[in-house]
Design a protein around this motif. Sequence first.
Motif, mmCIF file in Angstrom:
data_model
loop_
_atom_site.group_PDB
_atom_site.id
_atom_site.type_symbol
_atom_site.label_atom_id
_atom_site.label_comp_id
_atom_site.label_asym_id
_atom_site.label_seq_id
_atom_site.Cartn_x
_atom_site.Cartn_y
_atom_site.Cartn_z
ATOM 1 N N GLN A 1 -2.769 32.563 69.779
ATOM 2 C CA GLN A 1 -2.849 31.772 68.552
ATOM 3 C C GLN A 1 -1.482 31.733 67.876
ATOM 4 O OE1 GLN A 1 -5.324 33.017 65.023
ATOM 5 N NE2 GLN A 1 -6.648 31.398 65.790
ATOM 6 N N VAL A 2 -0.999 30.520 67.601
ATOM 7 C CA VAL A 2 0.238 30.315 66.850
ATOM 8 C C VAL A 2 -0.158 29.911 65.444
ATOM 9 C CG1 VAL A 2 2.411 29.056 66.699
ATOM 10 C CG2 VAL A 2 1.430 29.589 68.947
ATOM 11 N N ILE A 3 0.274 30.696 64.464
ATOM 12 C CA ILE A 3 -0.111 30.458 63.075
ATOM 13 C C ILE A 3 1.128 30.051 62.299
ATOM 14 C CG2 ILE A 3 -1.129 31.477 60.997
ATOM 15 C CD1 ILE A 3 -2.445 33.557 62.895
ATOM 16 N N ALA A 4 1.155 28.828 61.802
ATOM 17 C CA ALA A 4 2.279 28.331 61.004
ATOM 18 C C ALA A 4 1.836 28.242 59.549
ATOM 19 C CB ALA A 4 2.728 26.967 61.507
ATOM 20 N N VAL A 5 2.556 28.924 58.666
ATOM 21 C CA VAL A 5 2.229 28.912 57.237
ATOM 22 C C VAL A 5 3.271 28.058 56.529
ATOM 23 C CG1 VAL A 5 1.765 30.312 55.196
ATOM 24 C CG2 VAL A 5 1.265 31.235 57.473
ATOM 25 N N LEU A 6 2.813 26.954 55.926
ATOM 26 C CA LEU A 6 3.698 25.989 55.293
ATOM 27 C C LEU A 6 3.375 25.854 53.811
ATOM 28 C CD1 LEU A 6 3.515 23.192 58.026
ATOM 29 C CD2 LEU A 6 5.170 25.060 57.858
ATOM 30 N N GLY A 7 4.273 25.213 53.072
ATOM 31 C CA GLY A 7 4.027 24.982 51.649
ATOM 32 C C GLY A 7 5.312 24.853 50.866
ATOM 33 N N PHE A 8 5.180 24.396 49.628
ATOM 34 C CA PHE A 8 6.344 24.245 48.752
ATOM 35 C C PHE A 8 7.007 25.594 48.499
ATOM 36 C CE2 PHE A 8 4.790 20.071 47.976
ATOM 37 C CZ PHE A 8 5.818 19.344 47.384
ATOM 38 N N PRO A 9 8.302 25.599 48.187
ATOM 39 C CA PRO A 9 8.971 26.860 47.836
ATOM 40 C C PRO A 9 8.271 27.544 46.662
ATOM 41 C CG PRO A 9 10.583 25.111 48.140
ATOM 42 C CD PRO A 9 9.244 24.450 48.182
ATOM 43 N N GLY A 10 8.140 28.866 46.750
ATOM 44 C CA GLY A 10 7.528 29.639 45.668
ATOM 45 C C GLY A 10 6.020 29.672 45.695
ATOM 46 N N VAL A 11 5.399 29.055 46.697
ATOM 47 C CA VAL A 11 3.943 28.966 46.697
ATOM 48 C C VAL A 11 3.273 30.280 47.094
ATOM 49 C CG1 VAL A 11 3.555 28.267 49.097
ATOM 50 C CG2 VAL A 11 2.106 27.317 47.269
ATOM 51 N N GLY A 12 4.031 31.218 47.648
ATOM 52 C CA GLY A 12 3.454 32.514 48.017
ATOM 53 C C GLY A 12 3.212 32.679 49.503
ATOM 54 N N LYS A 13 3.954 31.921 50.318
ATOM 55 C CA LYS A 13 3.772 32.023 51.771
ATOM 56 C C LYS A 13 4.061 33.436 52.275
ATOM 57 C CE LYS A 13 6.773 28.787 52.781
ATOM 58 N NZ LYS A 13 7.190 28.332 51.436
ATOM 59 N N SER A 14 5.157 34.011 51.803
ATOM 60 C CA SER A 14 5.578 35.321 52.316
ATOM 61 C C SER A 14 4.551 36.403 52.014
ATOM 62 C CB SER A 14 6.941 35.707 51.731
ATOM 63 O OG SER A 14 7.934 34.797 52.149
#
Length: 805
Positions: A61-74
């Motif tokens: 499984q390849v999981i890509a987490v995307l979103g605007f800067p500061g959205v809390g991805k990390s």
Amino acid sequence: MGSQREKTLALLDDDDIATFAELQKATDALLKGSALQEIEVPPVIQKPLSVSQSSDATRRQVIAVLGFPGVGKSTQILDLCRHFKTRPFHYPRFTRDLSLSEYERSRVEGQRQKGELITGYREQFLDAAFAVKNDRIILDGFPRSVEDTDALLNRVRQSESDLRVIYCSFTRGHEVMDSLERQLVRHQERNHGNLPEKVEVQRYIKKLERTVQHDLRALLTLQQNSTHISALNVADHSPSHVNAAIHDALETDLSSLPWLETSLAQVEECLSMAHIKSAIASCGLFYKPFFNDKYGPPSLPIDIHVGVETKKDSVALAQIFRSTFPGIRLKARCLPQLFQKMHHTPPSTQLVEVQTTGPYVWMQGGILLENGSRKLVASSQCLADLRAGVLRVDEPFLSTLDANLQEELLNLACVRAWKLLEAYPALRLEGALKNKFTGHAIPKRYLQGSSMVQALSKEAEHRHGGKLHWQKGILPEESERAQKARSILLGLSKKGEPMPIPPEVRLPGVLGDLQDRKLKYKDASDSSDSIPETHTAMIPPPEGYASWFAYMACEATDEQWREWLINQIKSKKPFCGSDPFIQKVMYLDFLDEIQEELHRNPMNSEGNQKLTHQGVPLQRHMIWSAICLETEPTCAKLQAEENINEQHICDVRSGMRVGMLVHDIGKLLDDSSIETPGVHQELGAKVWLKICPQWMHNRASAVTQWCIKYHDLPGRLARGLIEKEENTDDVGAVPSYKGAYDPSACREALATLSELPKAAHMIFCRDVWRADVGSVPSLRYLLPAADSLIAVIQSKPSLEEYISP
């Protein structure tokens, strides 16, 4: 001070605001037709445990987490990496780790500083990501362009992987301003509350332009290629709710957790016999599978808690538990009644509603056993905390209670958390519980993986040195047995394993009567908060004994000793009261004796241990060593000897038990002694003379002192056999481990044990070492080698060799 929105607008000029308006308009246009379906997060999560929920368990499984800067991805990626035991791949960080020319590094750094796309290393990045051995690849903020997307989709097809995309978004129509505000908040957190300079604000704006121009187009390209995308509005949910929703979207396989199948089957059998349709298994049976091997070494729950709807069902179920599975600590409780007594409020009679509500978030869940099926039920906050290894109280729930009850529940939460941290040192405290817990020492970090623990521990010992007791090496008559022991040691798997939980037994005499009364009362009332004083009375110990501790240490069978010790360390109201010496061990409360008698301060008052103990604190290790101890083989050998009276046997038995309770007490005196072989044993032998209970006879005290000084003899011989300065199969070669004992040195140490006849020495030495090693999950793999090591020590038993220095 003004709102965050006001602070943000104050940093912008008219051109910036106009740019924002254009960016938001472009965002709206791009996402208008995207039809990204946002995931809803239910307050209570329910998942069947009978089958795997993974759609295709065999595909990577390849999981890509995307979103605007500061959205809390990390934040969310960090949790995913903890859960899947892997590391994330972040394109800008990857380029920083490359060996680049000065010109190329300057170019890449310039792109990063301006918030632009970093170009030129896409294929190398994907090579590194897809080269990992883990069955999950987690990408942080990648892909960031249409070209990135095409390359990623191509790699996914080539590797026959399954691509899942998590898109973390702000409120639709406000993404641009929300993103800038979040970036400014983070800047202030990193810079002591100071707002950014104009150049930094421009960099943030540039990142937003890049996001709209490239990142969103990458997202839409993924959607056009029928990629599985899960969208989450982080502005409307707490991080824990987002966490729960992400795991739900990824179909995280809760069935693969190490549930205690045997215990669940036993509970189901008893429910069937009692004709009870539904019940909830909770507490350790529920949260330990989340914690084991992730936040601490493997361990088993001592008690199995089962909640039912009515008092009548709880009484019937408790009786069936004890008659069907005697010795297993199964507890039946009426959940609604317990809830009402604890919280002073009338709860719902629905089991799921009662179980998923309460003051302790990590206990807001369980396994619903209903009509032959199993279902995990938990509040979303509970499930997120268990996955993240977090302990906290439910502060909104506590706010509905009066101040006195809030304080009472917080104090109780601290006690529960302290006990959990003893077993799982990598758990984290959050919120009000963290603030309340400041008076307690939190154990050090947990090192995962037995092989890695062994290697790091050896490195630490090598730095500290130690005294080598390998003067005679392996004598000719010892060689064959030494080679056999070495082969056994080298063939052992180093996998950690939990300690077995002792079966529940009846305590002797009046203690057993109190035990029976308490069980009957709890069956009838379903509460342990108001047990009558007659059930926990302070009854004097038998005549001739200074305390119940003295009596149990001298007279009890091994099974009864374990039961009494478990009662002492677990119960709020132990039978006949808490023993002061046991309390001192539990809290390492020997400060006064050490300061007054030895005129020094403990250097390790928090009880830190060697790396092999994986963060488990000193007091837990010593107590569980005493629980693991077998004294009956030694006592049986003594009974077979002439001129050995009962008092002599009692002294040896009590000396062994107290010895294991304090065998590592010397670690309190010097932090460096933990990694230096032989130091804490010598220091501990000195400490013992100052803390010895007055009731112990001289012979018993001498046995205890020997246990402290030489409890690890077989282990030090084992390491001498396999850890050599050079890569050699010569069992007699000089060891690289500086604390090694050769067989002759072991016999010399045993010769100092004058309180026992020689015939009992080997059994005594073996069982003391087995108790020590058996209480450490990362070392239990050594137990099968015990007899072969003792055989090596016994190889030359002539009296002259045995007693000569």
